[in-house]
Motif scaffolding. Structure first.
Motif, PDB file in Angstrom:
ATOM      1  N   ARG A  90       0.825  -1.284   0.268  1.00 54.12           N
ATOM      2  CA  ARG A  90      -0.152  -0.017  -0.056  1.00 54.12           C
ATOM      3  C   ARG A  90       0.969   1.225  -0.111  1.00 54.12           C
ATOM      4  O   ARG A  90       1.959   1.493   0.654  1.00 54.12           O
ATOM      5  N   ARG A  94      -3.291   3.865  -3.093  1.00 54.89           N
ATOM      6  CA  ARG A  94      -2.809   2.680  -4.019  1.00 54.89           C
ATOM      7  C   ARG A  94      -2.551   1.528  -3.552  1.00 54.89           C
ATOM      8  O   ARG A  94      -1.445   1.505  -2.444  1.00 54.89           O
ATOM      9  N   TYR A  96      -0.536  -1.435  -4.780  1.00 54.36           N
ATOM     10  CA  TYR A  96       0.264  -2.124  -5.963  1.00 54.36           C
ATOM     11  C   TYR A  96       0.298  -3.688  -5.963  1.00 54.36           C
ATOM     12  O   TYR A  96       0.751  -4.138  -4.815  1.00 54.36           O
ATOM     13  N   GLN A 101      -5.281  -4.201 -10.603  1.00 59.93           N
ATOM     14  CA  GLN A 101      -6.208  -3.256 -11.482  1.00 59.93           C
ATOM     15  C   GLN A 101      -6.814  -4.276 -12.451  1.00 59.93           C
ATOM     16  O   GLN A 101      -8.151  -4.053 -12.594  1.00 59.93           O
ATOM     17  N   GLY A 337      -7.658   2.767 -11.332  1.00 56.39           N
ATOM     18  CA  GLY A 337      -6.396   2.237 -10.877  1.00 56.39           C
ATOM     19  C   GLY A 337      -5.552   2.501 -12.480  1.00 56.39           C
ATOM     20  O   GLY A 337      -5.940   3.220 -13.336  1.00 56.39           O
ATOM     21  N   TYR A 346      -1.685  -0.680 -10.088  1.00 56.84           N
ATOM     22  CA  TYR A 346      -2.297  -0.508  -8.826  1.00 56.84           C
ATOM     23  C   TYR A 346      -3.805  -0.243  -8.837  1.00 56.84           C
ATOM     24  O   TYR A 346      -4.186  -0.103 -10.055  1.00 56.84           O
ATOM     25  N   ASP A 348      -6.948   1.928  -7.469  1.00 62.44           N
ATOM     26  CA  ASP A 348      -7.425   3.124  -6.491  1.00 62.44           C
ATOM     27  C   ASP A 348      -8.119   2.584  -5.401  1.00 62.44           C
ATOM     28  O   ASP A 348      -9.580   2.295  -5.785  1.00 62.44           O
TER      29      ASP A 348
END
Length: 374
Positions: A90, A94, A96, A101, A337, A346, A348
């Motif tokens: 994190r 975001r 990752y 995504q 994302g 990532y 969102d």
């Protein structure tokens, strides 16, 4: 929905490297989401080409599988990534990870909404989980449809930042093969350079389909590879091959609805003598009715959460095309994302709860009545 709890589950799912070359990990990802949904549902398992998939719905009990008012579709496979991408992290808003995504987080939200609402809605919904979308989808979504799975409307959780994708492009993979005559490069007039022949054909193709300067909704061609078996500076190559990746919208005048032979004939029209066309994968474009009751309901639900719900076109192919082939409207609707397939992919996190609430509102507000033509 408890966001932190869902993010904890996302960390565990994202840590599973469910790539095409790891069938055990793809199966583990599928089992993880089935456990996430929990008991009390009919679970049909499918497998084709070494790719497992599942379909969940309420009720069943040995009876006939229903025609679903809505199907939620999620793929749990991901493209390869560095080992570090399977260690989620994190950074502010975001999260990752490979697949964050595209589209494991959306998959968990779809699964949560399904688990909560499938038992109480006045119409049947299904949750379709597949593990081969990144390599074509033929052994997941397409296989299930071939086994009789059907519905009236489909929501695919690919990323869209709560916009609604009603159109996506089809694709053609093809190879151009050029033949020439080998010879000593000091005497080029005695040979026939296959690479030069191939280059002339490529120029003709790219004149017809020039590389755009920016995003544009038209057919594009990417030259993905050029190769020759020639391994010497002083030899004229007798053979050469180019790989082309073609993406085309439903409005294209030459490619939609054409057979592979017809597509080959179209691209052969650009070939100079000595060049032939070999067609590989062909996938149709996808389009859903932008004025349907389902699309309108999904837009209203997104807007109620402060998002535009605007239409979005996808340049990449998705499993929506299989529903389109079968006359079923399907849209893409997912979280936000960036970085799909890249090193910094990532999701969102700020879009996760609005996505959950929009899906919930959409299902609760959707009329349960018969098809309009009934």
């Amino acid at each position: 929905m408890n966001l932190e709890s869902l993010l904890g589950s996302a960390d565990e799912l994202l840590a599973i490297a469910s790539t095409a070359d790891r069938p055990d990990e793809r199966r583990r990802a599928l089992d993880y989401v089935l456990d996430f949904v929990g008991p009390g549902f009919t679970v049909e398992r499918f497998e084709a080409g070494g790719s497992p998939s599942a379909l969940l719905y309420a009720g069943g009990g040995g009876g006939a599988r229903p025609e679903f008012r809505v199907i939620f579709n999620a793929h749990l496979d991901v493209v390869p990534g560095d080992p570090g991408q399977f260690a989620p992290r994190r950074d502010g808003d975001r999260l990752y990870a490979r697949g964050a995504q595209d589209m494991k987080v959306s998959a968990l939200v779809l699964a949560r909404v399904f688990a909560e609402l499938a038992p109480v809605l006045p119409y049947p919904i299904g949750l379709q989980l597949v593990t081969d979308e990144e390599v074509g989808g033929h052994h997941g979504t397409r296989h299930q449809l071939d086994q009789g799975v059907t519905g009236r409307f489909v929501v695919i959780g690919e990323y869209s930042a709560l916009r609604v994708v009603t159109e996506s492009k089809g694709l053609v993979n093809l190879r151009l093969h050029a033949k020439g005559r080998a010879g000593h490069s000091a005497y080029p007039w005695l040979g026939d350079n296959a690479l030069v022949t191939l280059n002339r054909t490529l120029n003709a193709v790219l004149d017809a389909y020039p590389v755009p300067d920016g995003e544009v909704w038209r057919t594009t061609v990417n030259v993905a590879r050029i190769e020759t078996p020639n391994e010497a500076y002083n030899q004229i190559p007798a053979r050469a091959t180019a790989w082309l990746d073609v993406r085309y919208p439903p409005e294209d005048a030459d490619l939609p609805g054409r057979t592979p032979a017809q597509i080959a004939k179209h691209f052969a029209s650009f070939c100079v003598p000595g060049t032939t066309v070999e067609i590989g994968a062909v996938a149709p474009p996808h389009r859903a009715d932008p004025e349907s009751a389902e699309v309108s309901a999904l837009q209203r639900a997104a807007r109620a959460e402060g998002h535009s719900g605007d239409f979005l076109r996808k340049h990449g192919a998705a499993d929506a095309r299989f529903y389109y082939q079968d006359g079923i409207d399907a849209v893409i609707f997912g979280v936000g994302g960036d970085g799909q397939h890249g090193p910094d992919e990532y999701v969102d996190v700020r879009t996760i709860e609005p996505y959950y609430r929009a899906l919930t509102r959409f299902l609760r507000d959707l009329p349960a009545g018969p098809r309009p033509d009934h």
